[in-house]
Design an enzyme around this catalytic site. Structure first.
Site, mmCIF file in Angstrom:
data_model
loop_
_atom_site.group_PDB
_atom_site.id
_atom_site.type_symbol
_atom_site.label_atom_id
_atom_site.label_comp_id
_atom_site.label_asym_id
_atom_site.label_seq_id
_atom_site.Cartn_x
_atom_site.Cartn_y
_atom_site.Cartn_z
ATOM 1 C CB SER A 4 16.459 0.952 11.457
ATOM 2 O OG SER A 4 15.437 1.480 11.228
ATOM 3 C CG ASP A 48 18.977 5.068 4.822
ATOM 4 O OD1 ASP A 48 17.986 4.492 4.811
ATOM 5 O OD2 ASP A 48 19.876 5.234 5.586
ATOM 6 C CG HIS A 85 16.690 1.675 6.203
ATOM 7 N ND1 HIS A 85 17.240 2.866 6.980
ATOM 8 C CD2 HIS A 85 15.977 1.016 7.024
ATOM 9 C CE1 HIS A 85 16.832 2.701 8.314
ATOM 10 N NE2 HIS A 85 16.046 1.732 8.633
#
Length: 351
Positions: free
Chosen positions: A150, A294, A321
């Site tokens: 991320s 995601d 995610h």
């Protein structure tokens, strides 16, 4: 008779060759948990590393797990302002493969110093922080793998664009190379999948800047996060993830990302971040990870793997995610394969 002698000689050579290779691997495995010759034995691998910044010197928290002189993976957590705790699933996979890995809380995060100065929260300063951590831990291009998830993927890409000469391998987990495209994917692809009534309620709160309303986070966690951040009922989320969210530094998170994972909001500093046109300069072996559910577009992550000069794409069909938690059967074998193949000189892009 000569044929028998020749066959015996070949078998003997193969046997001796295998015997010569095994001690090397066995030595790494045998010494994997040996801290006796390390200066962090008393702390179980924890080191507080001083970081010089324009606003003074602060300390960041790191914890090294295992010993492997050839594979050392520095983990860059997401957020910004979350913690290393989102990686704790790695404890169940990396040690069995004798992979050394380093937990690390970036400046401003829970286990590190948390100066109250927004001028520190820039991509460029974070890149220099990672470089100081690398030097302090003695990592170099013979062993240094950088893995970012991320926001950590943003930081990993930014670091590689400046310092790829120091890297042996790069892993970009669940992060696109363009914040505007991330926002567009959230708004145009994922948002329409929500219940229209829930979506309107969320959008109304965003329009009214009502982010402190408890209902905003409640709706996001129930209807968005459990679909696209971690695909489990929230009551079943691993304790490490719940703890990670409890430890978030909202000042850093809101300043850079905005108020949620539902796209970058307000005047958050990452809103216009985009390095797509620079990726082609990366030559270091690179693994880009994307997941079906995601918050990030998996096709974009596939594009990243093709855009860099030496890339591979790992697709997690059941993941979101945090695919290390909801698709570990795909995620960890793919990451481990990448690390082992780069280490053995067997890595080939695209496979």
């Amino acid at each position: 008779m000569k044929l028998k002698v020749l066959i015996f000689a070949v078998i003997s050579m193969l046997f001796l060759s295998n015997c010569q290779q095994k001690p090397k691997d066995d030595s790494i495995k045998a010494n994997y948990l040996d801290f006796s010759k390390r200066d962090d034995q008393l702390t179980g691998g924890i080191k507080m590393i001083p970081i010089k910044t324009p606003k003074g010197t602060f300390e960041v928290w790191t914890k090294t797990v295992g010993n492997n002189p050839k594979i050392k993976v520095l983990l860059l957590h997401g957020g910004p302002g979350l913690t290393h705790e989102l990686y704790e699933a790695f404890d169940g996979y990396f040690p069995n493969e004798s992979i050394e890995y380093i937990y690390y809380d970036q400046l401003g995060s829970y286990y590190s110093d948390q100066p109250n100065d927004n001028s520190l929260w820039t991509n460029a300063r974070f890149v220099e922080e990672v470089e100081q951590v690398r030097i302090a831990l003695g990592l170099d291009n013979s062993n240094f793998y950088l893995m970012g998830q991320s926001w950590g993927g943003i930081l990993a890409m930014e670091y590689a664009l400046k310092y790829q000469k120091n890297l042996k391998g790069l892993i970009i987990s669940n992060m696109m190379a363009s914040a505007p495209e991330y926002n567009a994917y959230a708004q145009n692809v994922l948002a329409p999948q929500m219940d229209p009534k829930i979506l309107k309620e969320l959008q109304d709160m965003e329009k009214n800047n009502d982010f402190d309303n408890p209902k905003y986070s409640e709706l996001l966690f129930e209807y968005y996060y459990t679909e696209h951040v971690l695909r489990m009922p929230q009551a079943q989320w691993p304790e490490s993830i719940t703890r990670c969210f409890k430890h978030i530094n909202p000042n850093v998170y809101v300043y850079m990302q905005g108020h949620s994972e539902f796209g970058i909001t307000g005047n958050a500093t990452l809103k216009n971040w985009d390095i797509k046109d620079r990726l082609k300069t990366l030559t270091v072996p690179t693994l880009s990870i994307g997941s079906k559910y995601d918050t990030m577009d998996p096709e974009h992550m596939k594009w990243i793997a093709n855009e860099v000069q030496n890339g591979r794409f790992l697709f997690c069909p059941n993941g979101s995610h945090l695919s290390q938690y909801d698709d570990p059967k795909t995620y960890f074998p793919g990451v481990i394969k990448f690390l082992k193949e780069v280490d053995n000189g067997e890595f080939r892009k695209g496979n």
